[in-house]
Scaffold this motif. Structure first.
Motif, PDB file in Angstrom:
ATOM      1  N   ASN A  68      16.980  12.183  -5.998  1.00 32.92           N
ATOM      2  CA  ASN A  68      17.180  11.464  -7.250  1.00 32.92           C
ATOM      3  C   ASN A  68      18.271  10.414  -7.030  1.00 32.92           C
ATOM      4  O   ASN A  68      19.462  10.714  -7.075  1.00 32.92           O
ATOM      5  CB  ASN A  68      17.584  12.433  -8.362  1.00 32.92           C
ATOM      6  N   VAL A  69      17.867   9.178  -6.781  1.00 35.79           N
ATOM      7  CA  VAL A  69      18.837   8.140  -6.446  1.00 35.79           C
ATOM      8  C   VAL A  69      19.717   7.765  -7.637  1.00 35.79           C
ATOM      9  O   VAL A  69      20.791   7.179  -7.453  1.00 35.79           O
ATOM     10  CB  VAL A  69      18.141   6.875  -5.883  1.00 35.79           C
ATOM     11  N   THR A  70      19.283   8.109  -8.861  1.00 40.12           N
ATOM     12  CA  THR A  70      20.112   7.792 -10.023  1.00 40.12           C
ATOM     13  C   THR A  70      21.365   8.664 -10.079  1.00 40.12           C
ATOM     14  O   THR A  70      22.276   8.400 -10.873  1.00 40.12           O
ATOM     15  CB  THR A  70      19.323   7.940 -11.340  1.00 40.12           C
ATOM     16  N   TYR A  83      13.021   4.741 -13.263  1.00 41.94           N
ATOM     17  CA  TYR A  83      11.682   5.274 -12.973  1.00 41.94           C
ATOM     18  C   TYR A  83      11.583   5.784 -11.540  1.00 41.94           C
ATOM     19  O   TYR A  83      10.524   6.147 -11.070  1.00 41.94           O
ATOM     20  CB  TYR A  83      10.613   4.196 -13.219  1.00 41.94           C
ATOM     21  N   HIS A  84      12.723   5.777 -10.832  1.00 41.06           N
ATOM     22  CA  HIS A  84      12.814   6.285  -9.457  1.00 41.06           C
ATOM     23  C   HIS A  84      11.991   5.448  -8.487  1.00 41.06           C
ATOM     24  O   HIS A  84      11.287   5.963  -7.626  1.00 41.06           O
ATOM     25  CB  HIS A  84      12.403   7.761  -9.398  1.00 41.06           C
ATOM     26  N   LEU A  85      12.133   4.144  -8.649  1.00 45.22           N
ATOM     27  CA  LEU A  85      11.587   3.197  -7.675  1.00 45.22           C
ATOM     28  C   LEU A  85      12.755   2.525  -6.982  1.00 45.22           C
ATOM     29  O   LEU A  85      13.678   2.032  -7.635  1.00 45.22           O
ATOM     30  CB  LEU A  85      10.722   2.142  -8.356  1.00 45.22           C
ATOM     31  N   ASN A  86      12.708   2.507  -5.641  1.00 49.87           N
ATOM     32  CA  ASN A  86      13.717   1.822  -4.845  1.00 49.87           C
ATOM     33  C   ASN A  86      13.026   0.741  -4.023  1.00 49.87           C
ATOM     34  O   ASN A  86      12.020   0.990  -3.362  1.00 49.87           O
ATOM     35  CB  ASN A  86      14.427   2.816  -3.914  1.00 49.87           C
ATOM     36  N   ARG A  87      13.573  -0.478  -4.094  1.00 50.45           N
ATOM     37  CA  ARG A  87      13.097  -1.586  -3.254  1.00 50.45           C
ATOM     38  C   ARG A  87      14.291  -2.043  -2.426  1.00 50.45           C
ATOM     39  O   ARG A  87      15.332  -2.404  -2.986  1.00 50.45           O
ATOM     40  CB  ARG A  87      12.575  -2.740  -4.117  1.00 50.45           C
ATOM     41  N   LEU A  88      14.162  -2.004  -1.082  1.00 47.10           N
ATOM     42  CA  LEU A  88      15.303  -2.287  -0.216  1.00 47.10           C
ATOM     43  C   LEU A  88      14.895  -3.181   0.943  1.00 47.10           C
ATOM     44  O   LEU A  88      13.841  -2.997   1.546  1.00 47.10           O
ATOM     45  CB  LEU A  88      15.899  -0.979   0.317  1.00 47.10           C
ATOM     46  N   TYR A  89      15.776  -4.141   1.248  1.00 49.28           N
ATOM     47  CA  TYR A  89      15.589  -5.040   2.386  1.00 49.28           C
ATOM     48  C   TYR A  89      16.890  -5.119   3.178  1.00 49.28           C
ATOM     49  O   TYR A  89      17.965  -5.154   2.589  1.00 49.28           O
ATOM     50  CB  TYR A  89      15.190  -6.453   1.910  1.00 49.28           C
ATOM     51  N   GLU A 148       0.854  -1.183   0.000  1.00 49.03           N
ATOM     52  CA  GLU A 148       0.000   0.000   0.000  1.00 49.03           C
ATOM     53  C   GLU A 148       0.892   1.237   0.000  1.00 49.03           C
ATOM     54  O   GLU A 148       1.638   1.478   0.949  1.00 49.03           O
ATOM     55  CB  GLU A 148      -0.902   0.028   1.237  1.00 49.03           C
ATOM     56  N   ILE A 149       0.835   2.003  -1.075  1.00 47.25           N
ATOM     57  CA  ILE A 149       1.662   3.200  -1.202  1.00 47.25           C
ATOM     58  C   ILE A 149       1.015   4.338  -0.434  1.00 47.25           C
ATOM     59  O   ILE A 149      -0.151   4.694  -0.675  1.00 47.25           O
ATOM     60  CB  ILE A 149       1.848   3.606  -2.675  1.00 47.25           C
ATOM     61  N   VAL A 150       1.754   4.891   0.508  1.00 55.65           N
ATOM     62  CA  VAL A 150       1.293   6.051   1.274  1.00 55.65           C
ATOM     63  C   VAL A 150       2.310   7.168   1.069  1.00 55.65           C
ATOM     64  O   VAL A 150       3.446   7.070   1.539  1.00 55.65           O
ATOM     65  CB  VAL A 150       1.157   5.728   2.775  1.00 55.65           C
ATOM     66  N   GLY A 151       1.904   8.183   0.332  1.00 53.80           N
ATOM     67  CA  GLY A 151       2.839   9.251   0.009  1.00 53.80           C
ATOM     68  C   GLY A 151       3.913   8.736  -0.936  1.00 53.80           C
ATOM     69  O   GLY A 151       3.625   8.307  -2.049  1.00 53.80           O
ATOM     70  N   VAL A 152       5.170   8.720  -0.461  1.00 49.26           N
ATOM     71  CA  VAL A 152       6.286   8.261  -1.306  1.00 49.26           C
ATOM     72  C   VAL A 152       6.786   6.886  -0.889  1.00 49.26           C
ATOM     73  O   VAL A 152       7.830   6.440  -1.376  1.00 49.26           O
ATOM     74  CB  VAL A 152       7.460   9.271  -1.251  1.00 49.26           C
ATOM     75  N   ILE A 179       9.843  12.999  -7.699  1.00 49.22           N
ATOM     76  CA  ILE A 179      10.282  13.307  -9.067  1.00 49.22           C
ATOM     77  C   ILE A 179       9.901  12.202 -10.047  1.00 49.22           C
ATOM     78  O   ILE A 179      10.048  12.371 -11.257  1.00 49.22           O
ATOM     79  CB  ILE A 179      11.808  13.544  -9.135  1.00 49.22           C
ATOM     80  N   SER A 180       9.411  11.073  -9.539  1.00 54.99           N
ATOM     81  CA  SER A 180       8.972   9.992 -10.413  1.00 54.99           C
ATOM     82  C   SER A 180       7.772  10.462 -11.227  1.00 54.99           C
ATOM     83  O   SER A 180       6.755  10.887 -10.666  1.00 54.99           O
ATOM     84  CB  SER A 180       8.602   8.759  -9.582  1.00 54.99           C
ATOM     85  N   ASP A 181       7.870  10.378 -12.554  1.00 53.49           N
ATOM     86  CA  ASP A 181       6.811  10.935 -13.413  1.00 53.49           C
ATOM     87  C   ASP A 181       6.142   9.896 -14.304  1.00 53.49           C
ATOM     88  O   ASP A 181       5.430  10.243 -15.241  1.00 53.49           O
ATOM     89  CB  ASP A 181       7.372  12.083 -14.269  1.00 53.49           C
ATOM     90  N   ASN A 182       6.390   8.619 -14.033  1.00 58.72           N
ATOM     91  CA  ASN A 182       5.751   7.573 -14.825  1.00 58.72           C
ATOM     92  C   ASN A 182       5.135   6.559 -13.858  1.00 58.72           C
ATOM     93  O   ASN A 182       5.705   5.505 -13.592  1.00 58.72           O
ATOM     94  CB  ASN A 182       6.764   6.902 -15.749  1.00 58.72           C
ATOM     95  N   LYS A 183       3.985   6.906 -13.332  1.00 54.97           N
ATOM     96  CA  LYS A 183       3.356   6.089 -12.299  1.00 54.97           C
ATOM     97  C   LYS A 183       2.990   4.699 -12.795  1.00 54.97           C
ATOM     98  O   LYS A 183       3.064   3.726 -12.042  1.00 54.97           O
ATOM     99  CB  LYS A 183       2.103   6.799 -11.756  1.00 54.97           C
TER     100      LYS A 183
END
Length: 332
Positions: free
Chosen positions: A161-163, A142-148, A78-82, A102-106
């Motif tokens: 901007n993580v890129t 696309y400015h998506l980060n997945r981290l564990y 569930e996306i809440v904000g960012v 800054i992600s512009d391609n949802k």
């Protein structure tokens, strides 16, 4: 394979100890430091193999994409904000997701989340099986980060901007056209608050398009605890700029770097007060140390001497092959 390495390692120790005591000074001096480097680089190779394997797994997620999207669980996050699954209170079985403003391609982000949900189990397995890896993640254009393991996403600026970070661009098309694992071996501060670290990156392509850059993080604390503290030798690791990566307190102080009598180097590198320039040999208050740094890094010298309190310290040095690092042993 790892057990075979250890068997050979200990056999070599036995053979060395039983050989006549007429070994050359060079062989005797460098035996311990070479053994240390061999063990560290063996483990780094295992980590490289693991990120390549994860890359292959990730590439397969984009095969038969239409069918996989149709069967993906749209309610897992569930996306809440960012963010999704952010600490505190995150589900430890899942990663944290971060989608900066800054992600512009949802639509592309939504699709990438669904396709890469199976990575959660892989990320978790890697952290469990290789404890020296503190974080596993990917970043995408696309400015998506997945981290564990999951973290507090609020530690990041919402429009970051993580890129622009080396743990992404060192693996992109321009900087890594060969598409191989790349070590970001110059230490940097972790943007999610886990201290100073190095990173192994690996790009993931599908249909010849860069989809993401995978990252494995290793903190300096991990290097100290898992390698430096397990030897009785006074070792010090510096990078190609002359900055201390890890080391024993006595070795650090011998090179006229900040005194550690009231605290430890480990405490320093995990605090906000750590400054790289304070632990750079080229900035030592002792001119002789600065000269030694120059001889090691710019001239490739391996045996050096340093005067301290009317005594001479012998310094032996060996450069690693996988990282732009030098391992020094201070012999008092």
């Amino acid at each position: 394979m790892k057990s075979l390495f250890y068997f050979c390692f200990f056999v070599s120790i036995c053979l060395f100890s039983c050989s006549p005591p007429k070994e050359s000074e060079s062989t005797t001096d460098f035996f311990e430091i070479n053994s240390f480097i061999s063990l560290l680089e063996y483990d780094l190779e295992v980590i490289e193999e693991e990120i390549v394997r994860l890359g292959r797994f990730s590439e397969n997620l984009f095969v038969d994409k239409k069918n996989k999207l149709a069967n993906a669980d749209p309610d897992k996050y569930e996306i809440v904000g960012v963010a999704a699954n952010s600490e505190p209170g995150a589900n430890p079985e899942k990663s944290s997701l971060f989608i900066p403003t800054i992600s512009d391609n949802k639509e592309a982000v939504k699709e990438l989340i669904l396709l890469t949900n199976p990575l959660d189990d892989e990320f978790k397995r890697i952290v469990r099986e290789i404890p020296v890896i503190s974080q596993v993640y990917f970043n995408s254009k696309y400015h998506l980060n997945r981290l564990y393991p999951p973290y507090d996403v609020n530690l990041l600026e919402p429009d970051i901007n993580v890129t622009n970070f080396n743990f992404y661009y060192q693996g992109d098309e321009k900087n890594n056209p060969s598409r191989v694992p790349v070590w970001v071996d110059e230490i940097y501060i972790d943007p999610v608050g886990r201290g100073w670290m190095i990173t192994l990156t690996y790009p993931v392509y599908a249909e010849n398009e860069l989809k993401m850059v995978l990252g494995f993080d290793i903190t300096l604390n991990d290097i100290i605890e898992n390698y430096i503290n397990k030897t009785s030798n006074q070792l010090l690791i510096i990078d190609g700029t002359g900055t201390v990566v890890a080391g024993k307190a006595k070795a650090i102080e011998a090179l006229s770097l900040p005194s550690l009598k009231n605290y430890t180097y480990t405490q320093t590198i995990t605090s906000d007060s750590y400054r790289k320039e304070d632990f750079n040999l080229f900035k030592s208050k002792d001119k002789n140390v600065r000269v030694i740094a120059d001889k090691i890094i710019n001239s490739g010298e391996k045996i050096l001497w340093l005067s301290e309190n009317k005594t001479k310290l012998k310094i032996i040095c060996q450069k690693m092959s996988k990282l732009d690092w030098y391992v020094l042993e201070i012999q008092f």
